[in-house]
Write a protein that holds these residues in place. Structure first.
Motif, PDB file in Angstrom:
ATOM      1  N   PRO A  82       1.528 -23.691 -57.099  1.00  0.00           N
ATOM      2  CA  PRO A  82       0.772 -22.826 -57.235  1.00  0.00           C
ATOM      3  C   PRO A  82      -0.528 -22.760 -56.426  1.00  0.00           C
ATOM      4  N   ARG A  83      -1.011 -21.673 -56.042  1.00  0.00           N
ATOM      5  CA  ARG A  83      -2.296 -21.768 -55.164  1.00  0.00           C
ATOM      6  C   ARG A  83      -2.956 -20.489 -55.608  1.00  0.00           C
ATOM      7  N   GLU A  84      -4.292 -20.245 -54.899  1.00  0.00           N
ATOM      8  CA  GLU A  84      -5.063 -19.084 -55.002  1.00  0.00           C
ATOM      9  C   GLU A  84      -4.856 -18.498 -53.596  1.00  0.00           C
ATOM     10  N   ARG A  85      -4.582 -17.143 -53.702  1.00  0.00           N
ATOM     11  CA  ARG A  85      -4.062 -16.629 -52.414  1.00  0.00           C
ATOM     12  C   ARG A  85      -4.984 -15.486 -52.036  1.00  0.00           C
ATOM     13  N   GLU A  86      -4.918 -14.987 -50.728  1.00  0.00           N
ATOM     14  CA  GLU A  86      -5.703 -13.731 -50.031  1.00  0.00           C
ATOM     15  C   GLU A  86      -4.722 -12.939 -49.570  1.00  0.00           C
ATOM     16  N   ILE A  87      -4.779 -11.655 -49.666  1.00  0.00           N
ATOM     17  CA  ILE A  87      -4.038 -10.871 -48.768  1.00  0.00           C
ATOM     18  C   ILE A  87      -4.803  -9.636 -48.447  1.00  0.00           C
ATOM     19  N   ILE A  88      -5.166  -9.446 -47.040  1.00  0.00           N
ATOM     20  CA  ILE A  88      -5.648  -8.321 -46.529  1.00  0.00           C
ATOM     21  C   ILE A  88      -4.888  -7.126 -46.646  1.00  0.00           C
ATOM     22  N   ILE A  89      -5.487  -6.023 -47.357  1.00  0.00           N
ATOM     23  CA  ILE A  89      -5.239  -4.870 -47.226  1.00  0.00           C
ATOM     24  C   ILE A  89      -6.237  -3.973 -46.215  1.00  0.00           C
ATOM     25  N   GLN A  90      -5.161  -3.665 -45.114  1.00  0.00           N
ATOM     26  CA  GLN A  90      -6.128  -2.941 -44.006  1.00  0.00           C
ATOM     27  C   GLN A  90      -5.550  -1.416 -43.925  1.00  0.00           C
ATOM     28  N   ILE A  91      -6.317  -0.506 -44.229  1.00  0.00           N
ATOM     29  CA  ILE A  91      -5.662   0.974 -44.129  1.00  0.00           C
ATOM     30  C   ILE A  91      -6.494   1.630 -43.020  1.00  0.00           C
ATOM     31  N   PHE A  92      -5.890   2.467 -42.141  1.00  0.00           N
ATOM     32  CA  PHE A  92      -6.597   3.195 -41.242  1.00  0.00           C
ATOM     33  C   PHE A  92      -5.805   4.472 -40.912  1.00  0.00           C
ATOM     34  N   GLY A  93      -6.534   5.566 -40.342  1.00  0.00           N
ATOM     35  CA  GLY A  93      -5.977   6.794 -40.097  1.00  0.00           C
ATOM     36  C   GLY A  93      -7.050   7.725 -40.331  1.00  0.00           C
ATOM     37  N   GLU A  94      -6.632   9.119 -40.572  1.00  0.00           N
ATOM     38  CA  GLU A  94      -7.154  10.145 -40.764  1.00  0.00           C
ATOM     39  C   GLU A  94      -7.609  10.397 -42.111  1.00  0.00           C
ATOM     40  N   GLY A  95      -8.837  10.524 -42.576  1.00  0.00           N
ATOM     41  CA  GLY A  95      -9.238  10.763 -44.013  1.00  0.00           C
ATOM     42  C   GLY A  95     -10.069  11.945 -44.238  1.00  0.00           C
ATOM     43  N   GLU A  96     -10.684  12.326 -45.231  1.00  0.00           N
ATOM     44  CA  GLU A  96     -11.471  13.470 -45.670  1.00  0.00           C
ATOM     45  C   GLU A  96     -12.713  13.391 -44.805  1.00  0.00           C
TER      46      GLU A  96
END
Lengths: 151, 151, 151
Positions: free
Chosen positions: C134-148
């Motif tokens: 067991p560990r503490e973990r980090e995941i990058i959620i990188q979102i890009f594109g066209e938005g409002e």
């Protein structure tokens, strides 16, 4: 939206070889002046994989053992029966095992860029993994995203 | 920034099957008129993988052998014990081996586009790999980047 | 072109563990207000993989068996010979098998976004796969594109 692309050339030395290319990618990223975006590290070869893992000397020996266990050196692969292949020069390398090892690994890795830096974790290094060397190899380093306006 | 997306439909014929979809992706890229960017070839299925490798007839036989060696046909997989699964119709396919084979391969491939062309190397072909066929399948071809202004 | 990035934190509980993070990614995507583009789900760890597969309880048992078959628990790995490693603290975890299992899986997954939604197929779920917990973990959620536009 800015694009910056450069070819990274490698001369591999062994049949199965693990090469740390992290610093080369960092250098190319610096030149790109791209602040937020992604870098696509893309191999142009079917027997050169790109991976992210820990680049630790003894672990490389385990990876070498592992790849040779999964796709052994000593097997009569169909693809290595050069005479049976269509339009195949007689000096074609017998590299079926390299294709199979690369099938388990990746052709490319995409790393997020924030504030001009790749967001790799502490132990993450970018590897090129030669599976049919020695050869001359090319890796596309394609970077895109937002950059400085005044260029 | 331009986006162009199309669904590529396949009708697979075998349980384990290697299908060359490179030409279909090239056709869709032409329609997109995108000059610089990436194409994301993304399977919508847990037992349909996307790979880049050499599409050579005898090598496909090695790949077939390899996948069956790693995740054998003849094993009592937990996932195939249909009665033990919750809310599972009795005609559910016994495809644990397909899920495991796909776990070793990729759901998508991203290829750089430069000057309207995918930057594949000489022997690189894009495969769809069916691991639980025959089925009807969908692959998202998502292309984005810089294109012609006057459209 | 809009960018939206968030870190997803996990506390894993087992040495080898399959964690469904699909709903967390969906929540972050909602916040991003990005309509068309991609999401890059990127692990910051060499022994935490990201996969797309079916998250079915019995299948997880098969995946557990499969990973342990390919890279067994009981082997004298070079990387686990802590004394032979340079600058290595004596309490370093013996996790060579985790590195090898992660070598067969992926560090990231990229999913197309259309009309504000990830284009996952019916059975596709996004997994984080702990291979040295067991560990503490980090995941990058990188979102890009066209938005409002009006933001």
């Amino acid at each position: 939206m800015k694009f910056f692309t450069q070819i990274l050339k490698l001369k591999t030395k062994e049949e199965l070889e693990f090469i740390n290319i992290t610093n080369q990618v960092i250098e190319i990223l610096k030149q790109s002046k791209i602040q937020n975006g992604i870098v696509n590290i893309f191999s142009k070869h079917t027997t050169l994989s790109i991976e992210i893992n820990e680049y630790e000397k003894l672990l490389l020996k385990d990876m070498d053992w592992f790849m040779k266990k999964l796709a052994p050196d000593q097997k009569n692969y169909f693809h290595d029966n050069i005479k049976m292949r269509e339009n195949c020069p007689p000096d074609e390398p017998k590299n079926a095992k390299g294709h199979l090892r690369s099938l388990l690994m990746e052709t490319f890795q995409i790393v997020p860029i924030m504030d001009y830096e790749m967001q790799l974790g502490q132990y993450q290094q970018i590897f090129a993994i030669e599976t049919s060397g020695p050869r001359e190899r090319e890796i596309i380093i394609q970077i895109f995203g937002e950059g400085e306006e005044n260029e």
